[in-house]
Scaffold this motif. Sequence first.
Motif, PDB file in Angstrom:
ATOM      1  N   THR A   1     -20.882  -6.899  27.385  1.00 48.15           N
ATOM      2  CA  THR A   1     -22.045  -7.550  27.979  1.00 48.15           C
ATOM      3  C   THR A   1     -23.214  -6.586  28.052  1.00 48.15           C
ATOM      4  N   THR A   2     -22.966  -5.351  28.478  1.00 46.32           N
ATOM      5  CA  THR A   2     -24.012  -4.349  28.581  1.00 46.32           C
ATOM      6  C   THR A   2     -24.541  -3.981  27.204  1.00 46.32           C
ATOM      7  N   ALA A   3     -23.659  -3.883  26.222  1.00 47.80           N
ATOM      8  CA  ALA A   3     -24.074  -3.504  24.879  1.00 47.80           C
ATOM      9  C   ALA A   3     -24.949  -4.574  24.247  1.00 47.80           C
ATOM     10  N   ASP A   4     -24.759  -5.831  24.619  1.00 49.68           N
ATOM     11  CA  ASP A   4     -25.560  -6.916  24.067  1.00 49.68           C
ATOM     12  C   ASP A   4     -27.001  -6.885  24.563  1.00 49.68           C
ATOM     13  N   ALA A   5     -27.223  -6.450  25.773  1.00 51.69           N
ATOM     14  CA  ALA A   5     -28.556  -6.459  26.361  1.00 51.69           C
ATOM     15  C   ALA A   5     -29.185  -5.077  26.268  1.00 51.69           C
ATOM     16  N   GLN A   6     -30.470  -5.065  25.955  1.00 48.92           N
ATOM     17  CA  GLN A   6     -31.210  -3.813  25.884  1.00 48.92           C
ATOM     18  C   GLN A   6     -32.311  -3.847  26.944  1.00 48.92           C
TER      19      GLN A   6
ATOM     20  N   PHE B   1     -33.809  -7.436  26.789  1.00 52.90           N
ATOM     21  CA  PHE B   1     -33.773  -8.150  25.512  1.00 52.90           C
ATOM     22  C   PHE B   1     -32.343  -8.263  25.010  1.00 52.90           C
ATOM     23  N   LYS B   2     -32.073  -9.341  24.296  1.00 51.82           N
ATOM     24  CA  LYS B   2     -30.860  -9.470  23.485  1.00 51.82           C
ATOM     25  C   LYS B   2     -31.364  -9.600  22.065  1.00 51.82           C
ATOM     26  N   GLY B   3     -31.093  -8.570  21.269  1.00 58.59           N
ATOM     27  CA  GLY B   3     -31.717  -8.501  19.954  1.00 58.59           C
ATOM     28  C   GLY B   3     -33.213  -8.323  20.157  1.00 58.59           C
TER      29      GLY B   3
ATOM     30  N   GLU C   1     -43.349  -5.823  20.292  1.00 59.00           N
ATOM     31  CA  GLU C   1     -42.789  -4.475  20.257  1.00 59.00           C
ATOM     32  C   GLU C   1     -42.765  -3.837  21.645  1.00 59.00           C
ATOM     33  N   ASP C   2     -43.653  -2.872  21.912  1.00 62.01           N
ATOM     34  CA  ASP C   2     -43.602  -2.153  23.187  1.00 62.01           C
ATOM     35  C   ASP C   2     -44.732  -2.521  24.136  1.00 62.01           C
ATOM     36  N   ILE C   3     -45.230  -3.751  24.016  1.00 66.24           N
ATOM     37  CA  ILE C   3     -46.276  -4.225  24.923  1.00 66.24           C
ATOM     38  C   ILE C   3     -46.034  -5.700  25.238  1.00 66.24           C
ATOM     39  N   ALA C   4     -46.316  -6.061  26.470  1.00 68.94           N
ATOM     40  CA  ALA C   4     -46.227  -7.470  26.891  1.00 68.94           C
ATOM     41  C   ALA C   4     -47.432  -7.756  27.776  1.00 68.94           C
TER      42      ALA C   4
END
Length: 189
Positions: A18-23, A58-60, A145-148
């Motif tokens: 579960t942890t590996a799936d989410a970043q 994120f997931k993927g 990418e690295d901005i929201a």
Amino acid sequence: MKTIVTSIILVTATLFTTTADAQRKDIDTSESTIEWTGKKITGSHNGTLNFSNGFLEFKGDALVGGEFTVDMTSLVVTDLEAGEGKEKLEGHLSSDDFFGIKNHNTAMLTIKSATMSDDDTYEVVGDLTIKGKTLPITFDMYVDEDIATTTLDVDRTKYDIKYGSGSFFDNLGDKAISDDFTLDVTLKM
């Protein structure tokens, strides 16, 4: 005993998967910004707030969650100069008439779900906590990418901030303050 060991291994493997799936991408609090605007009949005021911490999950490549804490003690008015009402307005916004910062020195947003609605834009559903009161909120967030970025309109009266609201008080005339305030948010990770 063998059953207990097997159960522990399965639970550990499930947690790891579960942890590996989410970043998790932490925000850079020194580069991320919150600009607020409050309107009244005779004009508006604006300023800034700072993040204490926060992250998007994120997931993927898909946004799935996040959580942000705002340092309410960082509230600053930027459209007035020192000695020309800036300190008075900052004090009033910090008081119990508005955000009650002495007792509520943080605000929070927790993203519960995010659904892609357009290229790099998500419809976000979350819980917003202001002045100790948590309510659901929905808004659009652009993620690249690295901005929201997002713009949130918040009805302050739902968080028991009713000072100067024409929805609750009569005969305010040009002293009436809009129930909604706007937050323009940029998150940099």
